[in-house]
Design a protein around this motif. Structure first.
Motif, PDB file in Angstrom:
ATOM      1  N   LYS A   8      -4.801   4.627 -22.737  1.00 10.36           N
ATOM      2  CA  LYS A   8      -4.854   5.749 -21.798  1.00 10.36           C
ATOM      3  C   LYS A   8      -3.644   5.708 -20.878  1.00 10.36           C
ATOM      4  O   LYS A   8      -3.065   4.662 -20.642  1.00 10.36           O
ATOM      5  N   PRO A   9      -3.295   6.870 -20.299  1.00 10.31           N
ATOM      6  CA  PRO A   9      -2.196   6.878 -19.326  1.00 10.31           C
ATOM      7  C   PRO A   9      -2.597   6.144 -18.049  1.00 10.31           C
ATOM      8  O   PRO A   9      -3.768   5.842 -17.829  1.00 10.31           O
ATOM      9  N   LEU A  10      -1.611   5.870 -17.226  1.00  8.66           N
ATOM     10  CA  LEU A  10      -1.873   5.235 -15.936  1.00  8.66           C
ATOM     11  C   LEU A  10      -2.899   6.026 -15.142  1.00  8.66           C
ATOM     12  O   LEU A  10      -2.869   7.255 -15.137  1.00  8.66           O
ATOM     13  N   LEU A  11      -3.792   5.316 -14.479  1.00  5.80           N
ATOM     14  CA  LEU A  11      -4.767   5.972 -13.607  1.00  5.80           C
ATOM     15  C   LEU A  11      -4.270   5.874 -12.172  1.00  5.80           C
ATOM     16  O   LEU A  11      -3.932   4.783 -11.707  1.00  5.80           O
ATOM     17  N   PRO A  12      -4.241   6.998 -11.473  1.00  9.38           N
ATOM     18  CA  PRO A  12      -3.824   6.946 -10.073  1.00  9.38           C
ATOM     19  C   PRO A  12      -4.822   6.168  -9.225  1.00  9.38           C
ATOM     20  O   PRO A  12      -6.009   6.097  -9.538  1.00  9.38           O
ATOM     21  N   THR A  13      -4.337   5.623  -8.135  1.00  8.52           N
ATOM     22  CA  THR A  13      -5.172   4.961  -7.148  1.00  8.52           C
ATOM     23  C   THR A  13      -5.706   6.024  -6.194  1.00  8.52           C
ATOM     24  O   THR A  13      -4.939   6.822  -5.662  1.00  8.52           O
ATOM     25  N   LEU A  14      -7.021   6.036  -6.000  1.00 11.88           N
ATOM     26  CA  LEU A  14      -7.652   6.994  -5.093  1.00 11.88           C
ATOM     27  C   LEU A  14      -7.969   6.310  -3.773  1.00 11.88           C
ATOM     28  O   LEU A  14      -8.386   5.152  -3.760  1.00 11.88           O
ATOM     29  N   SER A  15      -7.765   7.041  -2.672  1.00 15.11           N
ATOM     30  CA  SER A  15      -8.034   6.509  -1.340  1.00 15.11           C
ATOM     31  C   SER A  15      -8.730   7.558  -0.491  1.00 15.11           C
ATOM     32  O   SER A  15      -8.345   8.727  -0.512  1.00 15.11           O
ATOM     33  N   ILE A  16      -9.735   7.118   0.253  1.00 13.80           N
ATOM     34  CA  ILE A  16     -10.394   7.971   1.243  1.00 13.80           C
ATOM     35  C   ILE A  16      -9.502   7.976   2.485  1.00 13.80           C
ATOM     36  O   ILE A  16      -9.149   6.921   3.001  1.00 13.80           O
ATOM     37  N   CYS A  17      -9.151   9.164   2.952  1.00 15.51           N
ATOM     38  CA  CYS A  17      -8.278   9.332   4.120  1.00 15.51           C
ATOM     39  C   CYS A  17      -6.981   8.536   3.957  1.00 15.51           C
ATOM     40  O   CYS A  17      -6.472   7.942   4.911  1.00 15.51           O
ATOM     41  N   GLY A  18      -6.458   8.557   2.719  1.00 20.65           N
ATOM     42  CA  GLY A  18      -5.205   7.865   2.450  1.00 20.65           C
ATOM     43  C   GLY A  18      -4.069   8.469   3.258  1.00 20.65           C
ATOM     44  O   GLY A  18      -4.097   9.638   3.626  1.00 20.65           O
ATOM     45  N   SER A  19      -3.062   7.640   3.518  1.00 14.41           N
ATOM     46  CA  SER A  19      -1.923   8.132   4.294  1.00 14.41           C
ATOM     47  C   SER A  19      -1.241   9.262   3.534  1.00 14.41           C
ATOM     48  O   SER A  19      -1.187   9.268   2.301  1.00 14.41           O
ATOM     49  N   ILE A  20      -0.750  10.210   4.302  1.00 13.70           N
ATOM     50  CA  ILE A  20      -0.177  11.416   3.718  1.00 13.70           C
ATOM     51  C   ILE A  20       0.754  12.034   4.742  1.00 13.70           C
ATOM     52  O   ILE A  20       0.574  11.832   5.940  1.00 13.70           O
ATOM     53  N   ASP A  21       1.771  12.748   4.278  1.00 17.05           N
ATOM     54  CA  ASP A  21       2.605  13.478   5.239  1.00 17.05           C
ATOM     55  C   ASP A  21       2.679  14.945   4.829  1.00 17.05           C
ATOM     56  O   ASP A  21       2.368  15.309   3.699  1.00 17.05           O
ATOM     57  N   ASP A  22       3.075  15.765   5.784  1.00 19.33           N
ATOM     58  CA  ASP A  22       3.072  17.216   5.584  1.00 19.33           C
ATOM     59  C   ASP A  22       3.911  17.639   4.383  1.00 19.33           C
ATOM     60  O   ASP A  22       3.480  18.470   3.579  1.00 19.33           O
TER      61      ASP A  22
END
Length: 151
Positions: A8-22
């Protein structure tokens, strides 16, 4: 950390309220919805912090490849908003994992119902892929009457 399966392809890492920018969220949102990114980007982070119950991010290494915002009514209801996955990741389970993670977190926070509005082409994704049941709903366009743009 990103998980690799041999078949299978790489699975992304999921995060609750993960850091993010605009800027990165605006790029993903525009890419997923076939729009041009706004410049400067909208104040996504400010809106998330002020109005969200939580959000879920999906990253491959450092790249944001998926996102869903979850709004709450302060009680039993949570609402999915702005579910978006990079077109390069669509059809690989990223969106289903985002919604499943959002459902688990909403349940953990005491919600009983998870709502989403979607266009007909996304019915199979939400109903078959995510296990949601279709319901009757209504929408009122609050823009001035002289602006005819589809919702």
């Amino acid at each position: 950390m990103t998980e690799r399966r041999p078949d299978k392809p790489l699975l992304p890492t999921l995060s609750i309220c993960g850091s993010i920018d605009d800027a990165e969220l605006e790029r993903l949102h525009a890419e997923a919805f076939g729009l041009e990114p706004a410049s400067p980007p909208p104040a996504w982070v400010e809106r998330l912090r002020g109005h969200s119950l939580f959000w879920v991010t999906a990253r491959l290494e450092t790249e944001l490849v998926g996102f869903v915002n979850v709004l709450g009514d302060g009680g039993l209801h949570a609402i999915l908003m702005d579910t978006c996955v990079s077109p390069r990741r669509q059809g690989l389970g990223t969106g289903t994992r985002l919604v499943d993670t959002a459902a688990q977190e909403a349940r953990r926070r005491g919600c009983r119902w998870l709502h989403v509005d979607y266009d007909p082409p996304l019915a199979a994704f939400y109903e078959n892929g995510c296990g949601m049941s279709p319901t009757a709903a209504a929408l009122l366009d609050l823009r001035p009457a002289n602006r005819h743009v589809q919702a």
